[in-house]
Enzyme design. Sequence first.
Site, PDB file in Angstrom:
ATOM      1  NE  ARG A 290      -7.968   5.088   5.331  1.00 45.95           N
ATOM      2  CZ  ARG A 290      -8.561   5.650   4.062  1.00 45.95           C
ATOM      3  NH1 ARG A 290      -8.942   6.931   4.338  1.00 45.95           N
ATOM      4  NH2 ARG A 290      -8.510   5.020   3.117  1.00 45.95           N
TER       5      ARG A 290
ATOM      6  NE  ARG B 254      -8.227  13.016   4.305  1.00 43.85           N
ATOM      7  CZ  ARG B 254      -9.196  12.403   3.039  1.00 43.85           C
ATOM      8  NH1 ARG B 254      -8.916  13.011   1.839  1.00 43.85           N
ATOM      9  NH2 ARG B 254      -9.706  11.297   3.281  1.00 43.85           N
TER      10      ARG B 254
ATOM     11  NE  ARG C 181      -2.100  14.190   1.919  1.00 47.60           N
ATOM     12  CZ  ARG C 181      -1.951  14.841   0.646  1.00 47.60           C
ATOM     13  NH1 ARG C 181      -1.059  15.417   0.589  1.00 47.60           N
ATOM     14  NH2 ARG C 181      -3.029  14.496  -0.088  1.00 47.60           N
TER      15      ARG C 181
ATOM     16  CG  ASP D 128      -3.599   3.771   0.129  1.00 50.24           C
ATOM     17  OD1 ASP D 128      -4.500   4.128   0.974  1.00 50.24           O
ATOM     18  OD2 ASP D 128      -3.845   3.507  -0.838  1.00 50.24           O
TER      19      ASP D 128
ATOM     20  CE1 TYR E 253      -9.751   2.307  -4.954  1.00 57.31           C
ATOM     21  CE2 TYR E 253      -9.691   0.002  -3.702  1.00 57.31           C
ATOM     22  CZ  TYR E 253     -10.167   1.283  -3.786  1.00 57.31           C
ATOM     23  OH  TYR E 253     -11.005   1.774  -2.882  1.00 57.31           O
TER      24      TYR E 253
HETATM   25  O1  CP3 Z   1      -5.534   3.144   9.631  1.00 60.89           O
HETATM   26  C1  CP3 Z   1      -4.469   3.548   9.334  1.00 60.89           C
HETATM   27  O2  CP3 Z   1      -4.276   4.718  10.170  1.00 60.89           O
HETATM   28  C2  CP3 Z   1      -3.510   3.314   8.250  1.00 60.89           C
HETATM   29  C3  CP3 Z   1      -3.422   3.991   7.163  1.00 60.89           C
HETATM   30  C4  CP3 Z   1      -4.359   3.668   6.021  1.00 60.89           C
HETATM   31  C5  CP3 Z   1      -4.641   4.638   4.885  1.00 60.89           C
HETATM   32  N1  CP3 Z   1      -5.124   3.540   3.869  1.00 60.89           N
HETATM   33  C6  CP3 Z   1      -4.163   5.727   4.750  1.00 60.89           C
HETATM   34  C7  CP3 Z   1      -4.874   6.760   3.742  1.00 60.89           C
HETATM   35  C8  CP3 Z   1      -4.818   2.482   5.626  1.00 60.89           C
HETATM   36  C9  CP3 Z   1      -4.960   1.222   6.741  1.00 60.89           C
HETATM   37  C10 CP3 Z   1      -5.567   2.518   4.447  1.00 60.89           C
HETATM   38  C11 CP3 Z   1      -6.254   1.410   3.833  1.00 60.89           C
HETATM   39  C12 CP3 Z   1      -6.982   1.570   2.450  1.00 60.89           C
HETATM   40  N2  CP3 Z   1      -6.681   2.389   1.570  1.00 60.89           N
HETATM   41  C13 CP3 Z   1      -8.185   0.952   2.337  1.00 60.89           C
HETATM   42  C14 CP3 Z   1      -8.772  -0.304   2.991  1.00 60.89           C
HETATM   43  C15 CP3 Z   1      -9.542   0.343   3.940  1.00 60.89           C
HETATM   44  C16 CP3 Z   1     -10.599   1.172   3.609  1.00 60.89           C
HETATM   45  O3  CP3 Z   1     -10.776   2.346   4.060  1.00 60.89           O
HETATM   46  O4  CP3 Z   1     -11.647   0.385   3.002  1.00 60.89           O
HETATM   47  C17 CP3 Z   1      -8.450   1.411   1.020  1.00 60.89           C
HETATM   48  C18 CP3 Z   1      -9.694   1.074  -0.069  1.00 60.89           C
HETATM   49  C19 CP3 Z   1      -7.586   2.309   0.213  1.00 60.89           C
HETATM   50  C20 CP3 Z   1      -7.317   3.059  -0.870  1.00 60.89           C
HETATM   51  C21 CP3 Z   1      -7.643   4.740  -0.678  1.00 60.89           C
HETATM   52  N3  CP3 Z   1      -6.654   5.304  -0.247  1.00 60.89           N
HETATM   53  C22 CP3 Z   1      -8.620   5.388  -0.776  1.00 60.89           C
HETATM   54  C23 CP3 Z   1      -9.792   4.958  -1.581  1.00 60.89           C
HETATM   55  C24 CP3 Z   1      -8.212   6.796  -0.635  1.00 60.89           C
HETATM   56  C25 CP3 Z   1      -9.017   8.063  -0.853  1.00 60.89           C
HETATM   57  C26 CP3 Z   1      -9.840   8.367  -0.035  1.00 60.89           C
HETATM   58  C27 CP3 Z   1      -9.549   9.248   1.314  1.00 60.89           C
HETATM   59  O5  CP3 Z   1      -9.878   8.902   2.188  1.00 60.89           O
HETATM   60  O6  CP3 Z   1      -8.954  10.167   0.672  1.00 60.89           O
HETATM   61  C28 CP3 Z   1      -6.891   6.479  -0.191  1.00 60.89           C
HETATM   62  C29 CP3 Z   1      -6.143   7.702   0.621  1.00 60.89           C
HETATM   63  C30 CP3 Z   1      -5.583   7.591   1.821  1.00 60.89           C
HETATM   64  N4  CP3 Z   1      -5.126   6.618   2.466  1.00 60.89           N
HETATM   65  C31 CP3 Z   1      -5.558   8.567   2.903  1.00 60.89           C
HETATM   66  C32 CP3 Z   1      -5.164   8.160   4.041  1.00 60.89           C
HETATM   67  C33 CP3 Z   1      -4.843   8.872   5.489  1.00 60.89           C
HETATM   68  C34 CP3 Z   1      -5.967  10.275   2.388  1.00 60.89           C
HETATM   69  C35 CP3 Z   1      -4.914  10.687   1.881  1.00 60.89           C
HETATM   70  C36 CP3 Z   1      -4.597  12.237   2.060  1.00 60.89           C
HETATM   71  O7  CP3 Z   1      -4.025  12.528   3.124  1.00 60.89           O
HETATM   72  O8  CP3 Z   1      -5.118  12.921   1.215  1.00 60.89           O
END
Ligand code: CP3
Length: 348
Positions: free
Chosen positions: A28, A32, A41, A78, A154
């Site tokens: 990640r 944000r 964003r 994602d 999910y």
């Molecule tokens: O690593 C990176 O920089 C690449 C981007 C990346 C995202 N999601 C961007 C994202 C990666 C590798 C993921 C993987 C992901 N997504 C996982 C596995 C890794 C982990 O964290 O356990 C999971 C379970 C998800 C599912 C997911 N996506 C959730 C639960 C959420 C909401 C939680 C949150 O942080 O808001 C997301 C949204 C998400 N994916 C965001 C980002 C940058 C936030 C969205 C926003 O900008 O509002």
Amino acid sequence: MNSEAGIKHLLAALKGARQSPVPFWYMRQAGRYLPEYRKLRAEAGDFLDLCYSPDLAIEVSLQPLRRYAMDGVILFSDILVVPHALGMGLRYIEGEGPQLDALDRRDVLPRYRREAFLAHLSPVFETLKGITAEAPAGATVIGFAGAPWTVATYMIEGGSSRDFAKCKSWAFQDPENFQLLIDLLIDSTSDYLSAQIDAGAEVVQIFDSWAAALPEMALQRWSLAPILAIAKRIGRKHPGVPVIAFPRGAGVSYKLYAEEPDISAVSLDSTVPLSWAAEHLQPQAVVQGNLDPQLLVCGGAPMLEEAERILAALSGGPLVFNLGHGIVPQTPPEHVAALSEFIRGWRA
Ligand code: CP3
């Protein structure tokens, strides 16, 4: 960034060669905590629009490298685009996380149509082509997908879950039927990662964020076996492309992933003891990890002392420095700068 003798530093480590300085990237690393991410964003509006707009997704993927010059650039996307491309409704609600139209075990599973699935994901492949063209020369391009178990949670729970009650009762009560869903995810995820590699990904990471929810036998069947099936297909089609498995919270079962020849590297969560990892995992696989993301929020001496401990314990073998889970939004960007400088300057 380092690339001695033509081979990229991170890629070389993931192929099993000990590197000095230790290559690093952060899960990640785009997101944000960066003001320039929040700005883009807000312009994109919806998170999914950002994921499916190659120009914006390329820019967001590269943002952290301009600040910190990591050795790896991970695709911005994602894990839930896979169920979305299989036809499931998906929304990201501000402050609540993702929501899907939950699947019930009495539902007929979507039939896998490879062409339509890959066509839906074509913006992701365009993003990877752009990242490959624009990334700094020494940076390794990282593709990724969710593991079948985590993605299934999910799809069945309809979003994040605390106890995985619906998903587990399906898997425990009706394993043959649950296997059909897992098989659908093995097929689609293998095709997805293979297309990512065709578009420029040099390594791929499989995120099993909820592996820890499973007891021993279920972990082997629903986490390890599907990840291995995907890794084997990738190994056959793209020999030499490293596959990183991240079975978060798997504990001593990390050993089962590390001993599989088709899994090149294991990404350690922050609870894995370093001396145990050096003894039991590193002889069989490259290790990646595992600073607690909250130490990056904290910064200062506690963060650097733990980074030092990780480097000292694991730099005797092939190592990629990373976090134990993703960077959280509260992280001060200057702490990421301080950590990155420390890793870059560290020598065994
Ligand atoms: O690593 C990176 O920089 C690449 C981007 C990346 C995202 N999601 C961007 C994202 C990666 C590798 C993921 C993987 C992901 N997504 C996982 C596995 C890794 C982990 O964290 O356990 C999971 C379970 C998800 C599912 C997911 N996506 C959730 C639960 C959420 C909401 C939680 C949150 O942080 O808001 C997301 C949204 C998400 N994916 C965001 C980002 C940058 C936030 C969205 C926003 O900008 O509002």
